[in-house]
Write a protein that holds these residues in place. Structure first.
Motif, PDB file in Angstrom:
ATOM      1  N   THR A   1       0.851  -1.192   0.000  1.00 38.25           N
ATOM      2  CA  THR A   1       0.000   0.000   0.000  1.00 38.25           C
ATOM      3  C   THR A   1       0.880   1.232   0.000  1.00 38.25           C
ATOM      4  OG1 THR A   1      -1.661   1.245   1.254  1.00 38.25           O
ATOM      5  CG2 THR A   1      -0.103  -0.071   2.523  1.00 38.25           C
TER       6      THR A   1
ATOM      7  N   ARG B   1      -0.009   3.815   1.810  1.00 36.23           N
ATOM      8  CA  ARG B   1      -0.189   4.370   3.163  1.00 36.23           C
ATOM      9  C   ARG B   1       0.778   3.673   4.117  1.00 36.23           C
ATOM     10  NH1 ARG B   1      -4.724   7.440   3.183  1.00 36.23           N
ATOM     11  NH2 ARG B   1      -6.154   7.135   1.424  1.00 36.23           N
TER      12      ARG B   1
ATOM     13  N   ARG C   1       3.059   5.352   6.273  1.00 38.12           N
ATOM     14  CA  ARG C   1       3.532   6.111   7.443  1.00 38.12           C
ATOM     15  C   ARG C   1       3.268   5.338   8.729  1.00 38.12           C
ATOM     16  NH1 ARG C   1       1.589  12.195   7.528  1.00 38.12           N
ATOM     17  NH2 ARG C   1       2.846  12.050   9.429  1.00 38.12           N
TER      18      ARG C   1
ATOM     19  N   ARG D   1       4.735   2.562   9.498  1.00 43.89           N
ATOM     20  CA  ARG D   1       5.161   1.170   9.361  1.00 43.89           C
ATOM     21  C   ARG D   1       6.662   1.073   9.616  1.00 43.89           C
ATOM     22  NH1 ARG D   1       1.208  -1.445   6.149  1.00 43.89           N
ATOM     23  NH2 ARG D   1       2.388  -3.381   6.508  1.00 43.89           N
TER      24      ARG D   1
END
Length: 257
Positions: free
Chosen positions: A6, A8, A10, A12
């Motif tokens: 993904t 998205r 941030r 991780r």
């Protein structure tokens, strides 16, 4: 997408291994793809932890050339002051092998605007695919100038050849009292006015051809109109006068009798 599936990402976490040292990082931001016409095009940016700096050879061996140091100065005077102290810094700090002569290592400042075309020579040629050779840009510029000169010469030949077709017009103008300076001004104005639609057409063709040029060179070139328009006006005036001067002299010098 490859690491996390993904965009998205941030917050991780990801392990990065450098020189056999494994460090855990947290993703703090995701940036857009950097255009190809930028000097720096990183895929990933990460801070080196202090522990890694202490053991990585690149931070301690003068033979290492992997890496760049970017500096920001308040004024040109500050930059000049630092540049003046670089030779002494190298003399005090560089641990040179015995076989190397003094002065082998040198440090110098390079303006940011120059770095885009100097990376080809400083960082191992075009191996990374990001280096830019100034000679390519200069070659394209020379081709454009030669094409413009050829077009101007062609215009002079055609306008001179058509001078005979306007003999009656010039004769009638002179009979009615027109002077040679008046005729010169008229023919030069005609030359400049003729170039205006030509310049607009050339600009339109350049916009149409730009995607094909980018595809051939792998570039991301865009036309900067704020930079181009004043120069295009100057080119129209200079080329219009230069190309129209000789035909104007021939036509205005025609003797009706």
């Amino acid at each position: 997408r490859r690491l996390f599936g993904t965009v998205r990402a941030r917050g991780r976490r990801i392990f990065i291994t450098v020189d056999d040292r494994r460090t855990l990082y947290t993703v703090s931001a995701v940036f857009r793809d950097v255009p190809r016409d930028r000097t720096l095009r990183p895929d990933l940016l990460a801070a080196f932890p202090q522990a890694m700096k202490d053991v990585m050879p690149a931070f301690h061996i003068w033979e290492s050339s992997s890496g760049q140091i970017w500096l920001r100065f308040r004024s040109a005077a500050d930059a000049n002051a630092l540049a003046a102290g670089l030779p002494d810094f190298v003399r005090r700090r560089a641990s040179m092998p015995p076989q190397l002569q003094p002065g082998w290592y040198k440090l110098a400042l390079m303006p940011l605007l120059d770095a885009h075309f100097r990376d080809l020579h400083l960082y191992g040629g075009d191996d990374d695919g990001n280096s830019t050779d100034r000679r390519v840009v200069d070659a394209l510029q020379i081709v454009g100038v030669l094409a413009l000169v050829a077009a101007a010469i062609n215009y002079v030949n055609l306008a001179t050849a058509r001078a005979g077709l306007r003999a009656r017009e010039v004769a009638l103008r002179k009979v009615l009292g027109a002077t040679r300076p008046h005729l010169l001004a008229q023919f030069l104005a005609e030359s400049i006015l003729l170039l205006i639609p030509c310049a607009v057409l050339g600009l339109a063709l350049a916009e149409i051809a730009l995607p094909f040029v980018d595809g051939l060179g792998g570039w991301s070139v865009r036309i900067d109109y704020l930079w181009l328009i004043p120069r295009l006006v100057a080119i129209v005036l200079v080329v219009g006068i230069a190309a129209g001067l000789y035909p104007a002299l021939v036509l205005s010098g025609y003797r009706p009798a």
